[in-house]
Design a protein around this motif. Sequence first.
Motif, PDB file in Angstrom:
ATOM      1  N   LEU A   1       0.876  -1.180   0.000  1.00  0.00           N
ATOM      2  CA  LEU A   1       0.000   0.000   0.000  1.00  0.00           C
ATOM      3  C   LEU A   1       0.905   1.219   0.000  1.00  0.00           C
ATOM      4  N   ARG A   2       0.918   1.917  -1.130  1.00  0.00           N
ATOM      5  CA  ARG A   2       1.834   3.038  -1.285  1.00  0.00           C
ATOM      6  C   ARG A   2       1.422   4.219  -0.410  1.00  0.00           C
ATOM      7  N   ALA A   3       2.441   4.951   0.047  1.00  0.00           N
ATOM      8  CA  ALA A   3       2.197   6.136   0.870  1.00  0.00           C
ATOM      9  C   ALA A   3       1.718   7.294  -0.004  1.00  0.00           C
ATOM     10  N   SER A   4       0.704   7.999   0.476  1.00  0.00           N
ATOM     11  CA  SER A   4       0.186   9.169  -0.235  1.00  0.00           C
ATOM     12  C   SER A   4      -0.666   9.994   0.717  1.00  0.00           C
ATOM     13  N   ARG A   5      -0.453  11.292   0.708  1.00  0.00           N
ATOM     14  CA  ARG A   5      -1.259  12.148   1.597  1.00  0.00           C
ATOM     15  C   ARG A   5      -2.734  12.086   1.240  1.00  0.00           C
ATOM     16  N   GLN A   6      -3.019  11.857  -0.016  1.00  0.00           N
ATOM     17  CA  GLN A   6      -4.411  11.712  -0.435  1.00  0.00           C
ATOM     18  C   GLN A   6      -4.754  10.241  -0.688  1.00  0.00           C
ATOM     19  N   GLY A   7      -3.927   9.344  -0.135  1.00  0.00           N
ATOM     20  CA  GLY A   7      -4.100   7.935  -0.431  1.00  0.00           C
ATOM     21  C   GLY A   7      -5.239   7.292   0.331  1.00  0.00           C
ATOM     22  N   ALA A   8      -5.492   6.036  -0.035  1.00  0.00           N
ATOM     23  CA  ALA A   8      -6.578   5.293   0.582  1.00  0.00           C
ATOM     24  C   ALA A   8      -6.162   4.792   1.958  1.00  0.00           C
ATOM     25  N   ARG A   9      -7.161   4.613   2.789  1.00  0.00           N
ATOM     26  CA  ARG A   9      -6.927   4.102   4.138  1.00  0.00           C
ATOM     27  C   ARG A   9      -6.497   2.640   4.117  1.00  0.00           C
ATOM     28  N   GLY A  10      -7.046   1.869   3.188  1.00  0.00           N
ATOM     29  CA  GLY A  10      -6.739   0.445   3.113  1.00  0.00           C
ATOM     30  C   GLY A  10      -6.995  -0.089   1.719  1.00  0.00           C
ATOM     31  N   ILE A  11      -6.726  -1.368   1.532  1.00  0.00           N
ATOM     32  CA  ILE A  11      -6.966  -1.998   0.238  1.00  0.00           C
ATOM     33  C   ILE A  11      -8.318  -2.703   0.261  1.00  0.00           C
ATOM     34  N   HIS A  12      -8.798  -3.074  -0.901  1.00  0.00           N
ATOM     35  CA  HIS A  12     -10.029  -3.849  -1.018  1.00  0.00           C
ATOM     36  C   HIS A  12      -9.653  -5.332  -1.088  1.00  0.00           C
ATOM     37  N   MET A  13      -9.650  -5.996   0.059  1.00  0.00           N
ATOM     38  CA  MET A  13      -9.201  -7.388   0.109  1.00  0.00           C
ATOM     39  C   MET A  13     -10.136  -8.319  -0.650  1.00  0.00           C
ATOM     40  N   SER A  14     -11.405  -7.970  -0.725  1.00  0.00           N
ATOM     41  CA  SER A  14     -12.350  -8.840  -1.430  1.00  0.00           C
ATOM     42  C   SER A  14     -11.986  -8.977  -2.903  1.00  0.00           C
ATOM     43  N   ARG A  15     -11.350  -7.957  -3.469  1.00  0.00           N
ATOM     44  CA  ARG A  15     -10.945  -8.034  -4.872  1.00  0.00           C
ATOM     45  C   ARG A  15      -9.853  -9.089  -5.054  1.00  0.00           C
TER      46      ARG A  15
END
Length: 309
Positions: A56-70
């Motif tokens: 999960l790449r670092a980004s100030r506007q990044g997502a909180r987490g990944i979509h594990m269901s995918r």
Amino acid sequence: MNKVALPPCQPLPDAQAWQGAMSDVGLDWVGMQGIALPLELAGKPLMAKVNAGINLRASRQGARGIHMSRLYLALDELTQGELTPQRIADQLRAFLASQPENSDRANLSISGELLLSRPALLSPHRGWKAYPLKIDATLTSALTLSLTVGVPYSSTCPSSAALSRQLAQQQFQFDFEHAPDVVDQQQVIDWLGEQGMPATPHSQRSWAWVTITLNDSETTLPVVNLIDRIEHALGTPLQTMVKRRDEQAFALANGQNLMFCEDAARRLYRTLRSQCSHRAFLLRVEHQESLHAHNAVAELSWGENQDVT
């Protein structure tokens, strides 16, 4: 039971996609472990446990987490045929394609036990033997794929064999101390059958763990071929179904293949190097001692740009 109103045509909240309080901190790996999957390897069923994840790449506007269901949904493709390097690579690409804004590295780890039918040494019987294995794959700009197998075998200590032979010599000398200068053949045969083993060398159940890094050109996972090469190099693979003549043949194989853990490691090294079509390998042998409460262990590795002297 209280009824809950579910307004139609409204999108469900996606908490993973919301910006996190520390989304500028990246994660090396995030995903799922211990997923049960029915796979096929070497034409045989493999009840596997799978670990699947991405970074999960670092980004100030990044997502909180990944979509594990995918990731979980994409894994079903692995169950649709023989497990091959190409199928694994496609799976990892699907992981990255499912959330490209978050990740540039995907990982897959598959573990289980492969059941192979093995013949007895002499009698016309067969039995099933379980071989633990693990497949590790990482995709960034290129694919790195490794295969690990565990092969159990028997090892008889050369030192113990030498000490046992010495005691047999001493016992023979003692028993025939007052015999005529010439002892006939039948006397020796009778003595060997009755008292010829005053001491026996100790053996132990042992394990060879071999990890190979596959070349990009590999089209199959060479698990059966690798197991066969390991067993042939060591000479004393554990047996399944045995009759007395098989057990005697196994005792003979142990007597003709005395080895310390250092010997076993070198045998495997020579075999893997002489037929090596892989980028690298790492081997570890464990002699699970019957004399000591600890194990004797040796490790050895090789890579394309490395030589052992």
